[in-house]
Design a protein around this motif. Sequence first.
Motif, PDB file in Angstrom:
ATOM      1  N   SER A 148       0.703  -1.170   0.032  1.00  0.00           N
ATOM      2  CA  SER A 148       0.042   0.111  -0.099  1.00  0.00           C
ATOM      3  C   SER A 148       0.776   1.211   0.062  1.00  0.00           C
ATOM      4  CB  SER A 148      -0.958   0.147   1.297  1.00  0.00           C
ATOM      5  OG  SER A 148      -0.236  -0.019   2.352  1.00  0.00           O
ATOM      6  N   ASP A 149       2.139   1.096   0.430  1.00  0.00           N
ATOM      7  CA  ASP A 149       2.985   2.355   0.251  1.00  0.00           C
ATOM      8  C   ASP A 149       3.865   2.563  -0.788  1.00  0.00           C
ATOM      9  OD1 ASP A 149       4.679   0.354   0.924  1.00  0.00           O
ATOM     10  OD2 ASP A 149       4.887   0.448   3.166  1.00  0.00           O
ATOM     11  N   LEU A 150       3.677   1.677  -1.614  1.00  0.00           N
ATOM     12  CA  LEU A 150       4.479   1.664  -2.816  1.00  0.00           C
ATOM     13  C   LEU A 150       4.326   2.962  -3.910  1.00  0.00           C
ATOM     14  CD1 LEU A 150       6.581   0.455  -4.625  1.00  0.00           C
ATOM     15  CD2 LEU A 150       4.935  -1.011  -5.552  1.00  0.00           C
ATOM     16  N   THR A 151       5.223   3.867  -3.950  1.00  0.00           N
ATOM     17  CA  THR A 151       4.697   5.202  -4.564  1.00  0.00           C
ATOM     18  C   THR A 151       6.045   5.949  -4.834  1.00  0.00           C
ATOM     19  OG1 THR A 151       3.310   7.108  -4.325  1.00  0.00           O
ATOM     20  CG2 THR A 151       4.644   6.435  -2.377  1.00  0.00           C
ATOM     21  N   THR A 152       5.629   7.067  -5.534  1.00  0.00           N
ATOM     22  CA  THR A 152       6.841   8.110  -5.718  1.00  0.00           C
ATOM     23  C   THR A 152       6.421   9.451  -4.994  1.00  0.00           C
ATOM     24  OG1 THR A 152       5.672   8.585  -7.946  1.00  0.00           O
ATOM     25  CG2 THR A 152       7.482   6.840  -8.120  1.00  0.00           C
ATOM     26  N   TYR A 153       7.341  10.228  -5.120  1.00  0.00           N
ATOM     27  CA  TYR A 153       7.443  11.524  -4.407  1.00  0.00           C
ATOM     28  C   TYR A 153       7.791  12.541  -5.131  1.00  0.00           C
ATOM     29  CZ  TYR A 153       6.873   8.512  -0.123  1.00  0.00           C
ATOM     30  OH  TYR A 153       6.465   7.603   0.495  1.00  0.00           O
ATOM     31  N   LYS A 154       6.802  13.579  -5.430  1.00  0.00           N
ATOM     32  CA  LYS A 154       7.041  14.642  -6.557  1.00  0.00           C
ATOM     33  C   LYS A 154       8.061  15.796  -5.823  1.00  0.00           C
ATOM     34  CE  LYS A 154       4.705  17.508  -9.871  1.00  0.00           C
ATOM     35  NZ  LYS A 154       3.601  18.110 -10.326  1.00  0.00           N
ATOM     36  N   THR A 155       9.187  15.989  -6.544  1.00  0.00           N
ATOM     37  CA  THR A 155      10.059  16.966  -6.205  1.00  0.00           C
ATOM     38  C   THR A 155      10.174  17.975  -7.307  1.00  0.00           C
ATOM     39  OG1 THR A 155      11.927  16.146  -7.039  1.00  0.00           O
ATOM     40  CG2 THR A 155      11.217  15.320  -5.012  1.00  0.00           C
ATOM     41  N   LEU A 156      10.785  19.199  -6.991  1.00  0.00           N
ATOM     42  CA  LEU A 156      11.079  20.192  -8.111  1.00  0.00           C
ATOM     43  C   LEU A 156      11.992  19.492  -9.003  1.00  0.00           C
ATOM     44  CD1 LEU A 156      11.932  23.362  -5.731  1.00  0.00           C
ATOM     45  CD2 LEU A 156       9.783  22.818  -6.942  1.00  0.00           C
ATOM     46  N   PHE A 157      12.469  18.420  -8.931  1.00  0.00           N
ATOM     47  CA  PHE A 157      13.589  17.974  -9.809  1.00  0.00           C
ATOM     48  C   PHE A 157      13.063  16.825 -10.213  1.00  0.00           C
ATOM     49  CE2 PHE A 157      15.436  17.781  -5.459  1.00  0.00           C
ATOM     50  CZ  PHE A 157      15.178  16.417  -5.311  1.00  0.00           C
ATOM     51  N   GLY A 158      11.917  16.282 -10.089  1.00  0.00           N
ATOM     52  CA  GLY A 158      11.435  14.991 -10.740  1.00  0.00           C
ATOM     53  C   GLY A 158      10.896  14.197  -9.575  1.00  0.00           C
ATOM     54  N   LYS A 159      10.220  12.810  -9.885  1.00  0.00           N
ATOM     55  CA  LYS A 159       9.903  12.010  -8.904  1.00  0.00           C
ATOM     56  C   LYS A 159      10.868  10.949  -8.378  1.00  0.00           C
ATOM     57  CE  LYS A 159       4.790  12.227 -10.669  1.00  0.00           C
ATOM     58  NZ  LYS A 159       3.756  11.369 -11.096  1.00  0.00           N
ATOM     59  N   ILE A 160      11.039  10.816  -7.075  1.00  0.00           N
ATOM     60  CA  ILE A 160      11.680   9.876  -6.603  1.00  0.00           C
ATOM     61  C   ILE A 160      11.004   8.582  -5.875  1.00  0.00           C
ATOM     62  CG2 ILE A 160      13.454  11.748  -6.259  1.00  0.00           C
ATOM     63  CD1 ILE A 160      12.605  11.839  -3.208  1.00  0.00           C
ATOM     64  N   GLY A 161      11.636   7.729  -5.737  1.00  0.00           N
ATOM     65  CA  GLY A 161      10.931   6.618  -5.060  1.00  0.00           C
ATOM     66  C   GLY A 161      12.120   5.362  -5.177  1.00  0.00           C
ATOM     67  N   GLY A 162      11.446   4.100  -4.898  1.00  0.00           N
ATOM     68  CA  GLY A 162      12.361   2.912  -5.081  1.00  0.00           C
ATOM     69  C   GLY A 162      11.919   1.505  -4.474  1.00  0.00           C
ATOM     70  N   LEU A 163      12.870   0.602  -4.600  1.00  0.00           N
ATOM     71  CA  LEU A 163      12.583  -0.785  -4.075  1.00  0.00           C
ATOM     72  C   LEU A 163      13.726  -1.025  -3.376  1.00  0.00           C
ATOM     73  CD1 LEU A 163      10.974  -2.358  -7.120  1.00  0.00           C
ATOM     74  CD2 LEU A 163       9.893  -1.440  -5.041  1.00  0.00           C
ATOM     75  N   ILE A 164      13.689  -1.802  -2.304  1.00  0.00           N
ATOM     76  CA  ILE A 164      14.644  -2.327  -1.451  1.00  0.00           C
ATOM     77  C   ILE A 164      15.384  -3.725  -1.978  1.00  0.00           C
ATOM     78  CG2 ILE A 164      15.312  -2.882   1.224  1.00  0.00           C
ATOM     79  CD1 ILE A 164      12.469  -1.327   1.815  1.00  0.00           C
ATOM     80  N   CYS A 165      16.627  -3.864  -2.130  1.00  0.00           N
ATOM     81  CA  CYS A 165      17.280  -4.908  -2.231  1.00  0.00           C
ATOM     82  C   CYS A 165      16.818  -5.722  -3.331  1.00  0.00           C
ATOM     83  CB  CYS A 165      17.606  -5.595  -0.968  1.00  0.00           C
ATOM     84  SG  CYS A 165      19.070  -6.884  -1.016  1.00  0.00           S
ATOM     85  N   TRP A 166      16.344  -7.131  -3.021  1.00  0.00           N
ATOM     86  CA  TRP A 166      15.824  -8.091  -3.917  1.00  0.00           C
ATOM     87  C   TRP A 166      14.676  -7.687  -4.351  1.00  0.00           C
ATOM     88  CZ3 TRP A 166      17.976 -13.726  -3.818  1.00  0.00           C
ATOM     89  CH2 TRP A 166      19.358 -13.564  -4.248  1.00  0.00           C
ATOM     90  N   GLU A 167      13.792  -6.935  -3.925  1.00  0.00           N
ATOM     91  CA  GLU A 167      12.418  -6.491  -4.581  1.00  0.00           C
ATOM     92  C   GLU A 167      12.937  -6.066  -5.846  1.00  0.00           C
ATOM     93  OE1 GLU A 167       9.328  -4.125  -1.584  1.00  0.00           O
ATOM     94  OE2 GLU A 167      11.256  -2.962  -1.691  1.00  0.00           O
ATOM     95  N   ASN A 168      13.930  -5.416  -6.010  1.00  0.00           N
ATOM     96  CA  ASN A 168      14.374  -4.755  -7.544  1.00  0.00           C
ATOM     97  C   ASN A 168      14.474  -6.138  -8.644  1.00  0.00           C
ATOM     98  OD1 ASN A 168      15.030  -2.045  -7.125  1.00  0.00           O
ATOM     99  ND2 ASN A 168      16.055  -2.736  -5.388  1.00  0.00           N
ATOM    100  N   TYR A 169      14.321  -7.268  -8.015  1.00  0.00           N
ATOM    101  CA  TYR A 169      14.308  -8.496  -8.924  1.00  0.00           C
ATOM    102  C   TYR A 169      12.818  -8.855  -9.139  1.00  0.00           C
ATOM    103  CZ  TYR A 169      19.358  -9.430  -8.341  1.00  0.00           C
ATOM    104  OH  TYR A 169      20.613  -9.257  -8.410  1.00  0.00           O
ATOM    105  N   MET A 170      11.894  -8.032  -8.744  1.00  0.00           N
ATOM    106  CA  MET A 170      10.464  -8.231  -8.686  1.00  0.00           C
ATOM    107  C   MET A 170       9.963  -7.781  -9.966  1.00  0.00           C
ATOM    108  SD  MET A 170       9.446  -8.566  -4.715  1.00  0.00           S
ATOM    109  CE  MET A 170       7.625  -8.999  -5.121  1.00  0.00           C
ATOM    110  N   PRO A 171       9.674  -8.085 -11.118  1.00  0.00           N
ATOM    111  CA  PRO A 171       9.233  -7.075 -12.331  1.00  0.00           C
ATOM    112  C   PRO A 171       8.125  -6.196 -12.104  1.00  0.00           C
ATOM    113  CG  PRO A 171       9.850  -9.407 -13.156  1.00  0.00           C
ATOM    114  CD  PRO A 171       9.683  -9.485 -11.556  1.00  0.00           C
ATOM    115  N   LEU A 172       6.925  -6.620 -11.286  1.00  0.00           N
ATOM    116  CA  LEU A 172       5.765  -6.095 -11.430  1.00  0.00           C
ATOM    117  C   LEU A 172       5.898  -4.672 -10.294  1.00  0.00           C
ATOM    118  CD1 LEU A 172       3.030  -8.659 -11.232  1.00  0.00           C
ATOM    119  CD2 LEU A 172       3.894  -7.279 -13.175  1.00  0.00           C
ATOM    120  N   PRO A 173       6.567  -4.679  -9.296  1.00  0.00           N
ATOM    121  CA  PRO A 173       6.896  -3.422  -8.564  1.00  0.00           C
ATOM    122  C   PRO A 173       7.620  -2.631  -9.361  1.00  0.00           C
ATOM    123  CG  PRO A 173       7.015  -5.462  -7.009  1.00  0.00           C
ATOM    124  CD  PRO A 173       6.870  -6.005  -8.650  1.00  0.00           C
ATOM    125  N   ARG A 174       8.508  -3.228  -9.960  1.00  0.00           N
ATOM    126  CA  ARG A 174       9.367  -2.132 -10.872  1.00  0.00           C
ATOM    127  C   ARG A 174       8.359  -1.509 -11.811  1.00  0.00           C
ATOM    128  NH1 ARG A 174      12.916  -6.134 -12.137  1.00  0.00           N
ATOM    129  NH2 ARG A 174      12.561  -6.143 -14.280  1.00  0.00           N
TER     130      ARG A 174
END
Length: 298
Positions: A148-174
């Motif tokens: 439920s907390d998977l999101t990005t945050y808008k800043t003046l220089f673009g949207k930031i966000g991310g995933l933790i460690c091996w979450e980055n191997y999960m194609p759907l969250p990416r």
Amino acid sequence: MKVNVAVIQDAPVLFDLKKSLTKIHQLAKAASIGNPDILIFPEAFIPGYPRGLSFGTSVGSRSDEGRELWLKYAENSLMIPSAETNILGEIAKEFDTYLIIGVIEKSESGTLYCSVLYFDKQGKLLGKHRKLKPTGTERVIWGEGDGSDLTTYKTLFGKIGGLICWENYMPLPRAYLYESGIDIYIAPTADQRDSWQATMKHIACEGRCFVIGCNQYVTKEDYPKDLLDELSGQDHVMSKGGSVIVDPFGNTVEGPLWDKSGILHAELDMNLVIKSKLDFDVTGHYARPDVFELKKKN
């Protein structure tokens, strides 16, 4: 627009919340020389990634000694919000930076989560993300996030966000983060393998975004002395680092930093995000929404 980032590769004061907060302030001060707009700390920096420790667990049993260690780990983890998160917010405000840091979050029920916190330049806690799937024996000590907390945050220089460690191997969250318009993708990790560098480059090319990998440099000397016996079969260097900054074309901007503590500084040219989408846009002309559809359940 140009954005300055600083990536901390270091170790906390393991299993010690108060001393780790002091060290975070010291590291933030050291990084402030580069006037970073974004300051990034690794996965589980409070109260540490307990690499090599079993917490007295095996299939079918748990030891009293392991429960005592679990108690210490939990007592030095972070309630959100709390006086400790206020301190982190004050650090972000003092150094006029977005502060992104991996912590172990202690819930009211007692379950621990591997989370990442996002603070803005005014020290406001923008939000957190709980790791969706702890890897391997991490599942003994950490619960699963619900997404439920998977999101990005808008800043003046673009949207930031991310995933933790091996979450980055999960194609759907990416894919969900790409759909959310992410520009600077942050990947705090405990993965020190060479293959992780390929993952960071792939995500940058796939998402056409800047990717920042942030890991700890940890040796046995960083552990409390009473835990060293359990680490007797481990290498002296418990985590060799590998923090890296990659541009939207998959080119390494800074790093990877190996075998030492340090701070990576880089200036990101955000125009590269747009330039990179001339020939590939994962959520635009390369998306094929007529064939595929992505839905988030909550």
